[in-house]
Design a protein around this motif. Sequence first.
Motif, short mmCIF file in Angstrom:
data_model
loop_
_atom_site.label_atom_id
_atom_site.label_comp_id
_atom_site.label_asym_id
_atom_site.label_seq_id
_atom_site.Cartn_x
_atom_site.Cartn_y
_atom_site.Cartn_z
N GLY A 1 59.88 64.70 51.29
CA GLY A 1 59.55 64.21 52.36
C GLY A 1 59.72 63.05 53.19
N LEU A 2 59.80 62.45 52.27
CA LEU A 2 60.62 61.05 53.27
C LEU A 2 62.55 61.68 53.20
CD1 LEU A 2 58.91 58.09 51.09
CD2 LEU A 2 58.19 59.02 53.47
N SER A 3 62.62 61.82 52.23
CA SER A 3 64.39 62.43 52.86
C SER A 3 64.27 63.32 53.66
CB SER A 3 64.61 63.13 50.82
OG SER A 3 66.62 63.51 51.20
N ALA A 4 63.57 64.65 54.48
CA ALA A 4 63.09 65.31 54.76
C ALA A 4 62.86 64.67 56.42
CB ALA A 4 62.78 66.24 55.18
N THR A 5 62.47 64.01 56.19
CA THR A 5 62.09 62.97 57.86
C THR A 5 63.13 62.62 57.74
OG1 THR A 5 59.60 63.05 57.24
CG2 THR A 5 60.71 61.39 58.81
#
Length: 282
Positions: A32-36
């Motif tokens: 999720g952090l990567s996608a964000t």
Amino acid sequence: FAISTFAFSGIPKLSFSQSNPDVVVIGGGSSGLSATAELMKEGKSVVCVEAMSRKGGRCFTDTSIFGVPYDLGGHWLHNFNFNQIAKYGKKHKSTFDIYKDPDKVLIYDGQKKVKGMKLYGLYKKLGNLKKGSKNDIPLINKVKTKWLKNEWFATAHQLRFACSSGKDIGSYTSADSYYNWESYGDGNEGGDGFVKQGYGALLAHYRQNVPVQTQTVVKEIKWDGKGVKVITNKGTISAKACVVTISTSAFNSGKIKFTPLLPLEKYEAYEAIPCGTYNHIT
């Protein structure tokens, strides 16, 4: 874990009061952090929501249990020569100590220390099976009967499949193995590494500029109209799209309702990709 490669300079911080972002990212773990971060890099307005009171998901370093950094979840820096989060840690030498796995292994037969040549021989043979072929057949079909009778088969299997792949050999096919092996690299990956201060601490530092709205529990995703509506315990967020990065086990629990239901093949696919159990002995 999903790790992106860009630096954080120039990335705008977003306000969670923004009610109509381009994208809602559900889950504040590494994916999720990567996608964000990637969406922010592209100039999209993003709101990342996480049910827990912290971000990082399964990457969490605790210092209270033993008085030293201890990773409760992910801690391996695989593909060490090309691992982006490892490279990031190496650039911040004053904060993180990144080192390669010494790869020292002790083998015991009961209480007797042994050289383990029989184990390693079988381990290597099973590894050769993992190089695979394009034939989509279970690897167990390629195991010779004499290997199954080997007293070290269970141990070699545990190391090569259940531990490293998260699947028993009967659930691993030649095609899986072939494409997994081909995509992993050319033998120059550099093995594994660790970070003394903890993988969770390293990830938190790496993603420090990625905002996450914690303690925000997603209850329903409505995607039957224009865009999506993500209903949470703190209100509804309307967006053009959403990215769901929760684990397959969390997805299969049904805690997040989809209206309308997703296509049946989605549920069948997620059901077939379970999460494993990994025990840390310290």
